[in-house]
Scaffold this active site. Structure first.
Site, PDB file in Angstrom:
ATOM      1  N   HIS A 139      -7.409  -3.212  -3.167  1.00 31.99           N
ATOM      2  CA  HIS A 139      -8.204  -3.959  -4.151  1.00 31.99           C
ATOM      3  C   HIS A 139      -9.669  -3.539  -4.096  1.00 31.99           C
ATOM      4  CE1 HIS A 139      -4.687  -6.265  -5.019  1.00 31.99           C
ATOM      5  NE2 HIS A 139      -4.676  -6.869  -3.847  1.00 31.99           N
ATOM      6  N   ASP A 177       1.751  -3.697  -6.396  1.00 27.17           N
ATOM      7  CA  ASP A 177       1.379  -4.935  -5.718  1.00 27.17           C
ATOM      8  C   ASP A 177       2.333  -6.093  -6.036  1.00 27.17           C
ATOM      9  OD1 ASP A 177       0.017  -6.857  -4.306  1.00 27.17           O
ATOM     10  OD2 ASP A 177      -1.799  -6.804  -5.477  1.00 27.17           O
TER      11      ASP A 177
HETATM   12 ZN   LIG Z   1      -1.057  -7.198  -1.879  1.00 25.51          ZN
END
Ligand SMILES: [Zn+2]
Length: 502
Positions: free
Chosen positions: A323, A374
């Site tokens: 991220h 993800d």
């Molecule tokens: Zn994750």
């Protein structure tokens, strides 16, 4: 961590007994993987192929022996080949890419698709729904779900997955008889779906940090995630049985993860970092996904999450931060200067309203970029790749931040390197023989395509449904859109998700 990952040993040196016997639920028996017999020779003729350093080339003859490419020769019209070669040639119309690496996955989140879009909510209400699903899984249902999800990934051209795995123990936190039973279910699932896996075994010790920096104990579904401390995590990770190269089998590799600065206290991180350094394993961590994490980290440590990981010696060319959305300038310098990979998951980051991370800044500072699906909001690496550029455009009001080749590299070469497979992700002699062919005659992509435009067209307009053929280790895994090992992938997903949600 300052030394690069060691290359994988040749296939012949890999022990074959690393994976324990599969605990296959009734009705899920899968045919034996049609792995390429040792030294089997294969040849493909790609209409167009993306080659390292050369861009997209026409009429590419690709040859392999066993699971490695032996020769890649562009400008070789199929009509002029010797008869014996021509007879065993597989033609690949469309654009052929290397296998793609999904550098950040939580397989079980696939059961949440759609559910979390009903009504309104926040990141934190999404997390509560995710915990509900996490509480229901056992080794059999985890295996069935992951197998179906990895088969969906294979159909999308993903030949390697980095599974960020923290669902370790029984629902009350008590270990299974084999404390790695859930992790082994994932390794078996990947083998049954025919793709490579790096099992990023994740240390997850506390329930979070409050905004005032106070640490909270594990509670509810989180009890399953926890080991006693960092040393207990390392002992369990050791028991997975990786060899000195970190390999668990020909298609599986061990890696480590620190869930986040929220979930692992600084003093407990050292055991995880030391374990990863000892076997040269990849080390991943969620980083600065939400502003609340930064606030809590500053309150607890007077440092940002990136500064904390840097000070703990967690960053470097074998490390990946996932991220990296809410960074300050010093964070970017630390990540780039240490050559840490930055994994972007744009569809999840948009879905969870995380924000848009500084991808161009990180790349310019020295971070190789990688991509992950993800939360499995969708499983489509083309969408993730273009999401990086489109996010930058929306944030800056300007076009042209990343070339298609840079985005393709994130999805292939750099993604594999971040997962400990530095010899995969390129169509080049000596590399692992993984291929993904994208049809260019679908409704979405039909039109005029030249070598100059093919890669940009695929990155910016293709979907996972345009993937036609996938080769893993020299063997066919997907042929004309059909998975060779999981006959009916939608049915497998439906059955596995129904079993978890009902
Ligand atoms: Zn994750």
């Amino acid at each position: 961590m300052t030394t690069p990952a060691e290359p994988a040993p040749p296939a012949a040196a890999v022990p074959s007994g690393g994976i324990p016997p599969a605990r296959t639920p009734a009705g899920l028996e899968s045919p034996a993987r049609p792995s390429a017999p040792p030294r089997q020779r294969r040849a493909w003729h790609a209409e167009l192929a993306w080659l390292p350093g050369r861009g997209v080339c026409s009429d590419v003859l690709i040859e392999a022996e066993g699971d490695r490419f032996t020769a890649v020769t562009p400008q070789t019209p199929a009509g002029g080949l010797p008869a014996d070669l021509s007879a065993r040639l597989t033609r690949l119309p469309g654009l052929t890419l290397p296998g793609m690496a999904n550098a950040h996955s939580h397989a079980f989140h696939r059961a949440l698709r759609g559910i979390t879009q009903v009504g309104l909510g926040t990141f934190w209400t999404w997390r509560e729904r995710m915990y509900e699903v996490a509480a229901r899984l056992d080794p059999d249902s985890y295996l069935a779900l992951a197998r179906a999800v990895y088969a969906e990934m294979a159909l999308a051209g993903i030949t390697c997955v980095g599974e960020f795995h923290y669902l370790h123990h029984g629902p009350d936190g008590r270990p299974y008889a084999d404390p790695n039973e859930m992790g082994r279910a994932l390794i078996t699932a990947a083998a049954q779906a025919g793709i490579r896996i790096t099992l990023l075994d994740t240390c997850y010790l506390s329930g979070g940090l409050s905004r005032r920096g106070e640490r909270q104990p594990l509670a509810g579904a989180q009890l399953r995630f926890g080991d006693r401390d960092g040393e207990a995590w390392a002992a369990r990770a050791d028991a997975l049985g990786a060899d000195s190269h970190g390999l668990l089998s020909l298609l599986a590799r061990a890696g480590a993860a620190i869930h986040s600065v929220r979930a692992v206290p600084l003093e407990q991180m050292h055991a995880v970092i030391a374990w990863a350094q000892r076997i040269g394993a990849p080390l991943h961590a969620h980083l600065s996904e939400q502003p609340a994490e930064n606030e809590a980290c500053l309150a607890a440590y007077r440092r940002t999450p990136a500064e904390l990981l840097y000070d703990a010696d967690a960053l470097g060319p074998r490390a990946t931060v996932v991220h990296a959305t809410h960074l300050v300038g010093r964070d970017v310098e630390l990540l780039g200067g240490s050559r840490t990979f930055a994994c972007f998951c744009p569809t999840t980051e948009a879905d969870l309203a995380d924000g848009i991370g500084p991808a161009r800044e990180l790349a310019a500072a020295g971070c190789p970029l990688t991509l992950g699906t993800d939360s499995q909001a969708v499983i489509d690496m083309f969408e993730e790749a273009r999401g990086v550029e489109l996010g930058e455009r929306l944030a800056s009001g300007q076009r042209g931040h990343f070339r298609s080749g840079e985005l393709a590299r994130a999805a292939t070469t750099d993604g594999h390197a971040s997962l400990g497979w530095p010899d995969a992700g390129e169509i080049a002699a000596g590399a692992i023989a993984d291929l993904v062919t994208v049809a260019l005659d679908s409704t979405r992509l039909a039109g005029v395509t030249t070598p100059r435009t093919a890669l940009a067209k695929v990155i910016f307009a293709a979907s996972a449904a345009d993937v036609r053929n996938v080769v893993v280790g020299g063997a066919d895994l997907v042929v004309d859109g059909q998975h060779r090992l999981v006959e009916d992938v939608p049915a497998a997903l439906r059955a596995a998700i129904t079993a978890v949600l009902s």
